[in-house]
Design an enzyme around this catalytic site. Structure first.
Site, PDB file in Angstrom:
ATOM      1  N   LYS A  60      34.992  14.831  47.149  1.00  0.00           N
ATOM      2  CA  LYS A  60      35.084  16.350  46.757  1.00  0.00           C
ATOM      3  C   LYS A  60      35.790  16.804  45.477  1.00  0.00           C
ATOM      4  CE  LYS A  60      33.623  19.559  48.921  1.00  0.00           C
ATOM      5  NZ  LYS A  60      32.711  20.315  49.419  1.00  0.00           N
ATOM      6  N   ASN A  91      35.546  19.833  42.900  1.00  0.00           N
ATOM      7  CA  ASN A  91      35.136  21.451  42.940  1.00  0.00           C
ATOM      8  C   ASN A  91      35.406  21.938  42.292  1.00  0.00           C
ATOM      9  OD1 ASN A  91      34.568  20.866  46.498  1.00  0.00           O
ATOM     10  ND2 ASN A  91      36.864  21.313  46.570  1.00  0.00           N
ATOM     11  N   THR A 140      12.655  30.923  37.028  1.00  0.00           N
ATOM     12  CA  THR A 140      12.622  32.435  37.464  1.00  0.00           C
ATOM     13  C   THR A 140      12.608  31.992  39.753  1.00  0.00           C
ATOM     14  OG1 THR A 140       9.658  32.444  38.174  1.00  0.00           O
ATOM     15  CG2 THR A 140      11.380  33.322  35.459  1.00  0.00           C
ATOM     16  N   HIS A 141      13.067  33.215  39.550  1.00  0.00           N
ATOM     17  CA  HIS A 141      13.506  33.330  41.365  1.00  0.00           C
ATOM     18  C   HIS A 141      14.377  32.037  41.554  1.00  0.00           C
ATOM     19  CE1 HIS A 141      10.297  36.221  40.931  1.00  0.00           C
ATOM     20  NE2 HIS A 141       9.459  36.744  40.525  1.00  0.00           N
ATOM     21  N   LYS A 148      48.024  52.771  35.250  1.00  0.00           N
ATOM     22  CA  LYS A 148      48.536  51.461  34.686  1.00  0.00           C
ATOM     23  C   LYS A 148      48.514  50.063  35.470  1.00  0.00           C
ATOM     24  CE  LYS A 148      52.522  54.530  32.851  1.00  0.00           C
ATOM     25  NZ  LYS A 148      51.507  55.499  33.382  1.00  0.00           N
ATOM     26  N   GLN A 171      49.697  58.907  36.411  1.00  0.00           N
ATOM     27  CA  GLN A 171      50.713  57.663  36.150  1.00  0.00           C
ATOM     28  C   GLN A 171      50.271  56.654  36.804  1.00  0.00           C
ATOM     29  OE1 GLN A 171      55.266  58.419  36.026  1.00  0.00           O
ATOM     30  NE2 GLN A 171      54.783  57.447  38.764  1.00  0.00           N
ATOM     31  N   SER A 230      39.693  18.756  47.159  1.00  0.00           N
ATOM     32  CA  SER A 230      39.617  18.965  48.521  1.00  0.00           C
ATOM     33  C   SER A 230      40.595  18.053  49.569  1.00  0.00           C
ATOM     34  CB  SER A 230      38.509  19.019  49.635  1.00  0.00           C
ATOM     35  OG  SER A 230      38.352  18.490  51.184  1.00  0.00           O
TER      36      SER A 230
HETATM   37  N1  ARG Z   1      55.765  58.168  34.062  1.00  0.00           N
HETATM   38  C1  ARG Z   1      55.082  58.419  33.655  1.00  0.00           C
HETATM   39  C2  ARG Z   1      53.416  58.033  33.507  1.00  0.00           C
HETATM   40  O1  ARG Z   1      53.277  57.157  33.593  1.00  0.00           O
HETATM   41  C3  ARG Z   1      55.369  59.412  32.766  1.00  0.00           C
HETATM   42  C4  ARG Z   1      54.719  60.837  32.564  1.00  0.00           C
HETATM   43  C5  ARG Z   1      55.805  61.541  32.929  1.00  0.00           C
HETATM   44  N2  ARG Z   1      55.710  62.947  32.878  1.00  0.00           N
HETATM   45  C6  ARG Z   1      56.169  63.861  33.742  1.00  0.00           C
HETATM   46  N3  ARG Z   1      55.777  65.697  33.340  1.00  0.00           N
HETATM   47  N4  ARG Z   1      56.526  63.779  34.749  1.00  0.00           N
HETATM   48  O2  ARG Z   1      52.812  59.242  33.775  1.00  0.00           O
END
Ligand code: ARG
Length: 464
Positions: free
Chosen positions: A287, A289, A159-160, A329, A326, A281
């Protein structure tokens, strides 16, 4: 392409999109990763349109065949992605029309890119969560093996970061196992909300065609169609949840990493990581690592960052779809790649960890780690706990002065501090005595570690 308007939506435009704007608004460079799910979703949509009489069987067949060829072209590297066609959806649709003619233009009936993209990401996330679950299980499997091999290995518990009480190394590893069990459950739970189908919501309000959403959902193995079309196209909660579950997982991996880094240092010298998981290293020849755990520790930053990006992305967004989405993603893709990489590194590395049992034991012996056991011994002999604490404190001070562990002292030396101490005290002052006395569910005793390993194996088997 720069002087023509987009083929799919250019009808109402009188001038071409600015070249920079076309590139700025395009997502094809990154969303082409969704091509398989996009094709899978389109095939299900076409089948459903055929079932309800919007497409003919021949049209459906042509669409499915065309999409299959497109998938093959993409996978053999022959497909030409076009930024002018903006995203994965329009690239594939344009290619389909090029292949099969006017029928290709019918695929988008009763659908919008808004419900299409939401469907694609959910299909993608569902597969990725399934893979992540198997990788967490593989890492847990490795932890069980290593715990079993080290059910009796004694190390200092901290602990600690100060030596506290002896524990078994197997018990310590099983604490990691528990963290990962919670992570596993979080991903399973997150998957339930991923597995809802947006298709049919179309742009935002639904569609006038007599669609059969339950049929499409069945074809795609979704648990149900989304209840509300506005919510269906705009919801990205599942992505945030995924990043939250990933952040917790990464946080756990950083804790494990930190301990591995400490334990491989010559100051601790508790474990050896095989050379294949380490690097050297360029300047210091001696070393070795622990780069893998260090890098995993460092990578947590990205995943926490992506969680914050997605929360901010969704903050204050009015219904329904906005182009903001968009931006979901890249954070999601990078989270997936990071989580996969870190889990793979850990699952490969953990079973190969070698415990330096003598060093661990020696470290536990050095730190007066059985002091609490002496106090408990005195309590059993009738001394009040606070008084026992005081007596042991004085014994430890004497040990520091004389450079002796409690178990190295003679009975006479110990009796200076309390005449309740008898010959049998040495049974509790040994490290083995200390750990095996903690013999209850969740305790560090070797027998408990072995029982917990059995329960762990049963848990993994139940998950299937
Ligand atoms: N490339 C767009 C996205 O990833 C697809 C949907 C686009 N829709 C639109 N109404 N512009 O969200």
């Amino acid at each position: 392409m720069s002087n023509t308007t987009n083929q799919q939506w250019g009808g109402r435009f009188s001038e071409a999109t600015d070249e920079f704007v076309a590139r700025f608004t395009a997502s094809v460079d990154f969303d082409q990763r969704l091509y398989r799910q996009d094709i899978q979703g389109s095939i299900a949509h076409a089948k459903m349109l055929t079932k309800v009489g919007v497409l003919t069987a021949e049209e459906c067949e042509a669409i499915i065949k065309g999409l299959g060829e497109i998938q093959a072209d993409i996978e053999s590297g022959q497909f030409e992605w076009s930024v002018a066609l903006e995203d994965v959806h329009m690239n594939i649709e344009a290619a389909l029309t090029k292949k099969i003619g006017i029928t290709g233009k019918k695929l988008h009936t009763g659908r919008s890119r808004n419900d299409q993209v939401a469907t694609d990401i959910r299909l993608y996330m569902r597969d990725e969560v399934d893979f992540i679950l198997t990788e967490i299980a593989r890492l847990q499997q490795g932890l069980l093996e290593l715990s079993e091999r080290n059910a009796d290995t004694i190390m200092p518990g901290f602990t600690h970061l100060q030596t506290a009480q002896p524990v078994t190394f197997g018990h310590h590893l099983l604490a990691w196992f528990e963290m990962l069990s919670r992570d596993y459950e979080r991903f399973v739970d997150c998957r339930k909300r991923i597995n809802i189908m947006p298709l049919g919501a179309a742009a935002l309000a639904g569609t006038t065609y007599p669609i059969d959403r339950t049929y499409t959902a069945d074809l795609l193995s979704f648990s149900a169609p989304a209840n509300n079309s506005l919510d269906a196209v705009s919801d990205r909660d599942f992505g945030i949840e995924f990043c939250a579950a990933s952040s917790l997982l990464l946080m756990h991996l950083t804790r494990m990493s930190e301990e591995l880094v400490l334990w491989t240092s010559s100051q601790f010298n508790f474990i050896n990581l095989p050379d294949r998981f380490c690097t050297g290293s360029s300047i210091m020849p001696q070393k070795k690592n622990p780069d893998v755990p260090e890098l995993v520790r460092g990578k947590s930053g990205r995943v926490y960052g992506h969680l914050m990006s997605l929360l901010t992305l969704m903050k204050s967004q009015p219904l329904a779809y906005n182009k903001d989405n968009q931006e979901d993603k890249e954070p999601l893709f990078d989270t997936v790649d990071t989580v996969r990489g870190c889990l793979r590194a850990f699952a490969d590395m953990v079973p190969a960890i070698e415990a330096r049992k003598e060093e661990m034991r020696e470290a536990a012996r050095r730190g007066f780690s059985t002091a609490t056991d002496l106090a408990d011994y005195l309590v059993r002999a009738g001394v009040a706990f606070r008084d026992a604490h005081e007596i042991v404190g004085l014994s430890v001070a004497y040990g520091i002065k004389t450079n002796k562990d409690l178990s190295d002292m003679t009975l006479e030396e110990l009796q200076q501090f309390s005449d309740q101490i008898q010959e049998d005290v040495f049974e509790v002052l040994t490290l083995e005595g200390s750990v095996s006395a903690r013999n209850h569910i969740g305790g560090t005793a070797p027998d408990q570690v072995r029982a917990a390993v059995v329960r762990g194996r049963e848990l993994l088997a139940r998950r299937g």
